[in-house]
Design a protein around this motif. Structure first.
Motif, PDB file in Angstrom:
ATOM      1  N   ALA A  22      -1.769   0.546  -6.379  1.00  0.00           N
ATOM      2  CA  ALA A  22      -3.100   1.110  -6.153  1.00  0.00           C
ATOM      3  C   ALA A  22      -3.987   0.196  -5.319  1.00  0.00           C
ATOM      4  O   ALA A  22      -5.092   0.571  -4.954  1.00  0.00           O
ATOM      5  CB  ALA A  22      -3.773   1.392  -7.486  1.00  0.00           C
ATOM      6  N   SER A  23      -3.507  -1.006  -5.043  1.00  0.00           N
ATOM      7  CA  SER A  23      -4.272  -2.014  -4.314  1.00  0.00           C
ATOM      8  C   SER A  23      -5.577  -2.348  -5.039  1.00  0.00           C
ATOM      9  O   SER A  23      -6.639  -2.443  -4.438  1.00  0.00           O
ATOM     10  CB  SER A  23      -4.547  -1.542  -2.886  1.00  0.00           C
ATOM     11  N   GLN A  73      -5.216   6.373  -8.027  1.00  0.00           N
ATOM     12  CA  GLN A  73      -5.548   5.608  -6.822  1.00  0.00           C
ATOM     13  C   GLN A  73      -4.292   5.355  -5.993  1.00  0.00           C
ATOM     14  O   GLN A  73      -4.324   5.463  -4.768  1.00  0.00           O
ATOM     15  CB  GLN A  73      -6.213   4.280  -7.208  1.00  0.00           C
ATOM     16  N   ALA A  74      -3.180   5.046  -6.644  1.00  0.00           N
ATOM     17  CA  ALA A  74      -1.929   4.812  -5.934  1.00  0.00           C
ATOM     18  C   ALA A  74      -1.439   6.093  -5.257  1.00  0.00           C
ATOM     19  O   ALA A  74      -0.959   6.048  -4.118  1.00  0.00           O
ATOM     20  CB  ALA A  74      -0.865   4.280  -6.887  1.00  0.00           C
ATOM     21  N   LYS A  76      -3.313   8.585  -4.232  1.00  0.00           N
ATOM     22  CA  LYS A  76      -4.225   8.832  -3.113  1.00  0.00           C
ATOM     23  C   LYS A  76      -3.855   7.948  -1.925  1.00  0.00           C
ATOM     24  O   LYS A  76      -3.786   8.402  -0.790  1.00  0.00           O
ATOM     25  CB  LYS A  76      -5.660   8.560  -3.555  1.00  0.00           C
ATOM     26  N   ARG A  77      -3.587   6.687  -2.220  1.00  0.00           N
ATOM     27  CA  ARG A  77      -3.221   5.725  -1.177  1.00  0.00           C
ATOM     28  C   ARG A  77      -1.894   6.108  -0.523  1.00  0.00           C
ATOM     29  O   ARG A  77      -1.749   6.052   0.691  1.00  0.00           O
ATOM     30  CB  ARG A  77      -3.144   4.338  -1.809  1.00  0.00           C
ATOM     31  N   LYS A  78      -0.931   6.526  -1.356  1.00  0.00           N
ATOM     32  CA  LYS A  78       0.373   6.945  -0.836  1.00  0.00           C
ATOM     33  C   LYS A  78       0.201   8.143   0.103  1.00  0.00           C
ATOM     34  O   LYS A  78       0.818   8.199   1.167  1.00  0.00           O
ATOM     35  CB  LYS A  78       1.302   7.297  -1.993  1.00  0.00           C
ATOM     36  N   GLN A  80      -2.441   8.907   1.896  1.00  0.00           N
ATOM     37  CA  GLN A  80      -3.040   8.438   3.144  1.00  0.00           C
ATOM     38  C   GLN A  80      -1.991   7.785   4.037  1.00  0.00           C
ATOM     39  O   GLN A  80      -1.957   8.019   5.252  1.00  0.00           O
ATOM     40  CB  GLN A  80      -4.151   7.430   2.858  1.00  0.00           C
ATOM     41  N   ALA A 116      -5.180   2.937   5.084  1.00  0.00           N
ATOM     42  CA  ALA A 116      -4.365   2.193   4.129  1.00  0.00           C
ATOM     43  C   ALA A 116      -3.070   1.700   4.759  1.00  0.00           C
ATOM     44  O   ALA A 116      -2.554   0.651   4.386  1.00  0.00           O
ATOM     45  CB  ALA A 116      -4.053   3.062   2.910  1.00  0.00           C
ATOM     46  N   GLU A 119      -3.684  -1.571   6.371  1.00  0.00           N
ATOM     47  CA  GLU A 119      -3.760  -2.615   5.345  1.00  0.00           C
ATOM     48  C   GLU A 119      -2.357  -3.044   4.915  1.00  0.00           C
ATOM     49  O   GLU A 119      -2.097  -4.240   4.735  1.00  0.00           O
ATOM     50  CB  GLU A 119      -4.531  -2.110   4.134  1.00  0.00           C
ATOM     51  N   GLU A 120      -1.472  -2.076   4.736  1.00  0.00           N
ATOM     52  CA  GLU A 120      -0.096  -2.393   4.342  1.00  0.00           C
ATOM     53  C   GLU A 120       0.618  -3.180   5.431  1.00  0.00           C
ATOM     54  O   GLU A 120       1.367  -4.107   5.140  1.00  0.00           O
ATOM     55  CB  GLU A 120       0.679  -1.122   4.007  1.00  0.00           C
ATOM     56  N   THR A 145       4.573   1.387  -1.983  1.00  0.00           N
ATOM     57  CA  THR A 145       3.941   2.697  -1.829  1.00  0.00           C
ATOM     58  C   THR A 145       4.484   3.699  -2.828  1.00  0.00           C
ATOM     59  O   THR A 145       3.779   4.624  -3.212  1.00  0.00           O
ATOM     60  CB  THR A 145       4.166   3.258  -0.413  1.00  0.00           C
TER      61      THR A 145
END
Length: 179
Positions: A22-23, A73-74, A76-78, A80, A116, A119-120, A145
């Protein structure tokens, strides 16, 4: 921060993994400590205002949120990252055709506006600077991810790199496949 000996190792490991995906920049012990403290506050308030059952239910809800917030959150990030990855792979393909090496192209993506995903890729660059091979950094990125599509894309990219074939063609194919 809750002492490690109070929490089973499996739960610590699971929470740590969720926080990384989830960063969220907390350690597992800090995250659990925050939610246990908030849970006890809700337990006391619920018990004083209603009954011990209401307090226990509120405590349970707070404990469930401890796992649900990083999971959401993870996810959502995945999402994106999966949205931007085809465009980034195409960007990488074009950059490689212009003569850049893969490491420079990864740096370029890290500096681009891919949310994101940038960022990765910054994390991948940081890991490579610390001595981690590109292959390992890309595989860790795909695990971080939690996406099967991203894992597949990274494996195909690595196979293309290892086979010595034209990486730009592999990137274009993976990009088209992901779309």
């Amino acid at each position: 921060k809750i002492p490690k000996f109070l929490v089973p190792a499996a739960i610590l490991k699971e929470v740590e993994f969720l926080l990384v995906r989830a960063s969220i920049n907390f350690s597992a012990t800090e995250w659990i400590g925050i939610f246990v403290a908030v849970g006890f506050i809700f337990l006391l308030i619920g018990t004083l205002l209603s009954s011990i059952i209401v307090g226990a239910v509120l405590f349970g809800v707070v404990m469930a949120l401890m796992f649900m917030i990083p999971k959401m959150q993870a996810d959502k990030r995945k999402g994106q990252i999966e949205t931007f990855l085809p465009d980034a792979l195409h960007h990488m393909s074009v950059a490689i055709r212009t003569g850049l090496v893969l490491e420079s192209v990864i740096q370029e993506i890290a500096e681009a506006e891919y949310g994101a995903l940038s960022e990765e890729f910054s994390q991948i660059i940081a890991e490579m600077r610390r001595g981690r091979p590109l292959k390992d950094a890309l595989l860790v990125f795909s695990k971080r991810t939690g996406s099967k599509e991203i894992g597949r894309a990274m494996r195909l990219l690595l196979e293309g790199v290892e086979s010595g074939g034209p990486i730009s063609d592999v990137l274009d194919e993976v990009s088209d496949d992901m779309r």
